[in-house]
Design a protein around this motif. Structure first.
Motif, mmCIF file in Angstrom:
data_model
loop_
_atom_site.group_PDB
_atom_site.id
_atom_site.type_symbol
_atom_site.label_atom_id
_atom_site.label_comp_id
_atom_site.label_asym_id
_atom_site.label_seq_id
_atom_site.Cartn_x
_atom_site.Cartn_y
_atom_site.Cartn_z
ATOM 1 N N ALA A 1 0.847 -1.192 0.000
ATOM 2 C CA ALA A 1 0.000 0.000 0.000
ATOM 3 C C ALA A 1 0.880 1.239 0.000
ATOM 4 C CB ALA A 1 -0.928 0.009 1.213
ATOM 5 N N LEU A 2 0.536 2.188 -0.875
ATOM 6 C CA LEU A 2 1.181 3.498 -0.915
ATOM 7 C C LEU A 2 0.182 4.511 -0.360
ATOM 8 C CD1 LEU A 2 2.712 3.428 -4.526
ATOM 9 C CD2 LEU A 2 3.818 2.780 -2.378
ATOM 10 N N THR A 3 0.601 5.270 0.647
ATOM 11 C CA THR A 3 -0.264 6.278 1.248
ATOM 12 C C THR A 3 0.468 7.610 1.223
ATOM 13 O OG1 THR A 3 -1.266 4.622 2.701
ATOM 14 C CG2 THR A 3 -1.601 6.935 3.264
ATOM 15 N N LEU A 4 -0.085 8.580 0.516
ATOM 16 C CA LEU A 4 0.483 9.922 0.423
ATOM 17 C C LEU A 4 -0.331 10.856 1.310
ATOM 18 C CD1 LEU A 4 2.478 11.884 -0.957
ATOM 19 C CD2 LEU A 4 0.713 12.254 -2.707
ATOM 20 N N THR A 5 0.345 11.502 2.272
ATOM 21 C CA THR A 5 -0.316 12.408 3.209
ATOM 22 C C THR A 5 0.274 13.802 3.040
ATOM 23 O OG1 THR A 5 -0.613 10.587 4.776
ATOM 24 C CG2 THR A 5 -0.894 12.830 5.612
ATOM 25 N N CYS A 6 -0.552 14.749 2.638
ATOM 26 C CA CYS A 6 -0.123 16.127 2.435
ATOM 27 C C CYS A 6 -0.690 17.002 3.543
ATOM 28 C CB CYS A 6 -0.594 16.645 1.076
ATOM 29 S SG CYS A 6 0.142 15.797 -0.341
ATOM 30 N N LEU A 7 0.197 17.632 4.320
ATOM 31 C CA LEU A 7 -0.187 18.585 5.350
ATOM 32 C C LEU A 7 0.247 19.981 4.920
ATOM 33 C CD1 LEU A 7 0.874 16.456 8.449
ATOM 34 C CD2 LEU A 7 -1.378 16.599 7.370
ATOM 35 N N ASP A 8 0.013 20.949 5.786
ATOM 36 C CA ASP A 8 0.360 22.327 5.428
ATOM 37 C C ASP A 8 1.856 22.517 5.246
ATOM 38 O OD1 ASP A 8 -2.254 23.681 7.568
ATOM 39 O OD2 ASP A 8 -2.303 22.994 5.476
ATOM 40 N N ASP A 9 2.654 21.862 6.095
ATOM 41 C CA ASP A 9 4.095 22.100 6.053
ATOM 42 C C ASP A 9 4.899 20.819 5.854
ATOM 43 O OD1 ASP A 9 4.646 22.270 9.677
ATOM 44 O OD2 ASP A 9 3.423 20.962 8.415
ATOM 45 N N THR A 10 4.224 19.684 5.610
ATOM 46 C CA THR A 10 4.934 18.413 5.491
ATOM 47 C C THR A 10 4.193 17.516 4.507
ATOM 48 O OG1 THR A 10 5.620 18.565 7.802
ATOM 49 C CG2 THR A 10 5.864 16.428 6.745
ATOM 50 N N VAL A 11 4.955 16.722 3.803
ATOM 51 C CA VAL A 11 4.387 15.680 2.964
ATOM 52 C C VAL A 11 5.048 14.369 3.355
ATOM 53 C CG1 VAL A 11 6.070 16.116 1.115
ATOM 54 C CG2 VAL A 11 3.938 14.898 0.603
ATOM 55 N N ALA A 12 4.245 13.316 3.482
ATOM 56 C CA ALA A 12 4.756 12.012 3.923
ATOM 57 C C ALA A 12 4.246 10.931 2.984
ATOM 58 C CB ALA A 12 4.325 11.701 5.353
ATOM 59 N N LEU A 13 5.095 9.955 2.765
ATOM 60 C CA LEU A 13 4.747 8.796 1.949
ATOM 61 C C LEU A 13 5.000 7.531 2.764
ATOM 62 C CD1 LEU A 13 3.970 7.459 -0.779
ATOM 63 C CD2 LEU A 13 6.406 7.460 -1.336
ATOM 64 N N ASP A 14 3.962 6.724 2.961
ATOM 65 C CA ASP A 14 4.080 5.443 3.652
ATOM 66 C C ASP A 14 4.025 4.325 2.617
ATOM 67 O OD1 ASP A 14 1.991 6.697 6.282
ATOM 68 O OD2 ASP A 14 4.167 6.622 6.175
ATOM 69 N N VAL A 15 4.960 3.390 2.704
ATOM 70 C CA VAL A 15 4.974 2.205 1.849
ATOM 71 C C VAL A 15 4.929 0.993 2.775
ATOM 72 C CG1 VAL A 15 6.151 0.939 0.020
ATOM 73 C CG2 VAL A 15 6.370 3.438 0.157
ATOM 74 N N ALA A 16 3.800 0.272 2.780
ATOM 75 C CA ALA A 16 3.605 -0.865 3.682
ATOM 76 C C ALA A 16 3.399 -2.133 2.867
ATOM 77 C CB ALA A 16 2.397 -0.630 4.591
ATOM 78 N N ASP A 17 3.854 -3.254 3.435
ATOM 79 C CA ASP A 17 3.658 -4.546 2.772
ATOM 80 C C ASP A 17 3.393 -5.605 3.823
ATOM 81 O OD1 ASP A 17 6.906 -4.323 3.021
ATOM 82 O OD2 ASP A 17 6.240 -6.400 3.233
ATOM 83 N N ASP A 18 2.862 -6.757 3.371
ATOM 84 C CA ASP A 18 2.567 -7.867 4.278
ATOM 85 C C ASP A 18 3.554 -9.009 4.089
ATOM 86 O OD1 ASP A 18 -0.147 -9.437 2.342
ATOM 87 O OD2 ASP A 18 1.841 -8.682 1.794
ATOM 88 N N GLY A 19 4.799 -8.673 3.763
ATOM 89 C CA GLY A 19 5.809 -9.693 3.488
ATOM 90 C C GLY A 19 6.426 -10.276 4.739
ATOM 91 N N ARG A 20 7.595 -10.868 4.548
ATOM 92 C CA ARG A 20 8.248 -11.583 5.650
ATOM 93 C C ARG A 20 8.916 -10.655 6.640
ATOM 94 N NH1 ARG A 20 11.504 -12.849 1.088
ATOM 95 N NH2 ARG A 20 10.286 -14.751 0.884
ATOM 96 N N GLY A 21 9.087 -9.370 6.283
ATOM 97 C CA GLY A 21 9.678 -8.432 7.220
ATOM 98 C C GLY A 21 11.179 -8.624 7.367
ATOM 99 N N PHE A 22 11.775 -7.801 8.262
ATOM 100 C CA PHE A 22 13.216 -7.878 8.511
ATOM 101 C C PHE A 22 13.515 -7.117 9.795
ATOM 102 C CE2 PHE A 22 13.704 -3.508 7.324
ATOM 103 C CZ PHE A 22 12.794 -3.315 6.301
ATOM 104 N N PRO A 23 14.646 -7.388 10.417
ATOM 105 C CA PRO A 23 15.026 -6.607 11.595
ATOM 106 C C PRO A 23 15.258 -5.158 11.188
ATOM 107 C CG PRO A 23 16.299 -8.635 11.461
ATOM 108 C CD PRO A 23 15.587 -8.483 10.157
ATOM 109 N N ALA A 24 14.565 -4.236 11.844
ATOM 110 C CA ALA A 24 14.685 -2.825 11.483
ATOM 111 C C ALA A 24 16.117 -2.345 11.706
ATOM 112 C CB ALA A 24 13.719 -1.987 12.317
ATOM 113 N N PRO A 25 16.678 -1.564 10.751
ATOM 114 C CA PRO A 25 18.059 -1.099 10.903
ATOM 115 C C PRO A 25 18.176 -0.025 11.972
ATOM 116 C CG PRO A 25 17.052 -0.076 8.995
ATOM 117 C CD PRO A 25 16.054 -1.073 9.523
ATOM 118 N N GLU A 26 19.331 0.052 12.574
ATOM 119 C CA GLU A 26 19.582 1.100 13.557
ATOM 120 C C GLU A 26 19.833 2.419 12.843
ATOM 121 O OE1 GLU A 26 21.803 -1.863 16.775
ATOM 122 O OE2 GLU A 26 22.823 -0.099 15.934
ATOM 123 N N PRO A 27 19.432 3.542 13.432
ATOM 124 C CA PRO A 27 19.692 4.832 12.806
ATOM 125 C C PRO A 27 21.182 5.032 12.566
ATOM 126 C CG PRO A 27 18.133 5.066 14.614
ATOM 127 C CD PRO A 27 18.673 3.677 14.685
#
Length: 424
Positions: A340-366
């Protein structure tokens, strides 16, 4: 022994569907099932008519129990075969049982002969060509003998009508089947040719674009860099002996560098994503991307939230590239069925979420360098480091949420403020 049955009128024979017989094997279609139901119905109706005629004219015959029993067996086997609709081998076994019972019935009561017409069509659909023709010939011969037994005298129609009906049914069936096969081969050839032509056009287009870019880079950036290199070397040699000339060389090199930066930005602008060409907005481009990527077992949905804001070209291009890279990794590594692609437009920010139902992975450290999506080469443009670097150039951030076995969510956020730095 001849029975004084009245001569029954032969039913008209219609050819079977060419796409469903032994000449074109494959999975049953809706037309195949309809044709099977029609043949079964015709057989049962003819069988019932012949049985009723025999009962009315020979109700006191000692053969009546045998004929009634065989008729019931024929009807049950034929209807059961239609209801079950099993494999081709099972169909051939049922055909053999029906033909054997029908032969016995015809020998006892010749008026059952014209039940052979549906059997001819069934044989043509289930058997190989030679076997089907041999069986049809045998059935037509038996019908001729039955008709001659029923006739009071010699009638040429009794001798000619059954073979003609069988020959017409067989000829039309074989012709339509082979015509359908030739047409399917032609369609396959056309599809294959179309794919080859499209691949050739893509290769030629790619080669032409590479040649155009090589010319553009050579005539602008490469020449400018070469000139800068020579001017800087000259300035270095004259720095102590002629400072004024060295400064002149530096100013000239700076001017060439500014011009080269303008050319580079022009090239970058020309290489913007094609989905954003001709003024198409980011939402439309993402919807087009989702539709294009929904294939090979992966379904991609797109949803937009917030006002339809006109985004800067650099922001729209960065988010579209992010979505393309994320979907490429989902398809290559996650084994997901939906995204799923979700585009969210706010007054001062735009965000894009890309979600999937796959096998996943360990989230990387910043700040980590390992790419959990399996692409260690950021130059390919699909790994997380390249996506994060692209967003960072615009003052944006990338957040990753994932657990092994539970899919992943990538969130790309870019501020929409005057302080947003331009892409180099």
């Amino acid at each position: 022994m001849r029975h004084p049955d009245d001569h029954p009128q032969p039913p008209s024979a219609s050819p079977a569907s060419p796409a469903s017989g032994a000449f074109a094997p494959g999975a049953q279609t809706r037309d195949d099932r309809l044709l099977s139901a029609l043949l079964t119905t015709a057989f049962v109706v003819l069988l019932a008519g012949a049985l009723l005629r025999y009962v009315l004219k020979h109700g006191d015959s000692d053969r009546l129990p045998w004929i009634v029993g065989l008729s019931v067996v024929l009807a049950v086997v034929q209807v059961a075969g239609q209801a079950r609709s099993g494999s081709r081998r099972a169909g051939r076994v049922r055909l053999a049982v029906v033909v054997a019972c029908w032969v016995v019935v015809v020998l006892l009561a010749p008026s059952f002969a014209w039940c052979a017409v549906p059997l001819i069509h069934t044989a043509l659909r289930l058997l190989p060509t030679r076997s089907a023709v041999a069986l049809v010939t045998a059935l037509a011969t038996l019908v001729v003998l039955a008709e001659l037994r029923l006739a009071d005298g010699f009638d040429p129609n009794h001798l000619l009508l059954p073979p003609v009906v069988a020959a017409l049914a067989t000829g039309v069936f074989v012709y339509l089947t082979r015509e359908a096969t030739r047409r399917q081969h032609l369609i396959d050839d056309l599809v294959r040719t179309r794919r080859e032509l499209a691949a050739t056009e893509r290769r030629e287009g790619t080669l032409a674009e590479r040649q155009r870019l090589s010319r553009e880079i050579h005539d602008s950036l490469a020449q400018g860099l070469s000139s800068q290199n020579m001017l800087l070397q000259a300035a270095d040699r004259q720095w102590d002996t002629d400072p004024q000339a060295a400064r002149t060389h530096l100013r000239t090199a700076a001017s060439i560098a500014a011009h080269g930066l303008t050319e580079a930005r022009r090239l970058v602008h020309d290489l913007a994503p094609a989905d954003l060409a001709e003024g198409a907005g980011l939402a439309q481009a993402l919807a087009t991307l989702a539709a294009r990527e929904s294939r090979d077992g992966l379904t991609v949905r797109f949803h937009a939230e917030g006002p339809d804001t006109h985004l800067p070209d650099q922001v729209a291009s960065a988010l579209l590239r992010t979505a393309q890279g994320a979907l490429a990794n989902i398809r290559e590594h996650s084994g997901a069925r939906t995204a799923a692609l979700t585009l969210t437009c706010l007054d001062d920010t735009v965000a894009l979420d890309v979600a999937d139902d796959g096998r996943g992975f360990p989230a990387p450290e910043p700040g980590g360098t390992r790419d959990p999506l399996g692409d260690p080469d950021p130059l390919r443009g699909h790994g997380l480091p390249a996506i994060r670097a692209r967003l960072r150039q615009l003052g944006g951030t990338l957040a990753v949420e994932s657990t092994p076995g539970e899919g992943a969510v990538l969130t790309a956020t870019i501020p929409l403020t005057p302080a947003t730095p331009p892409a180099p």
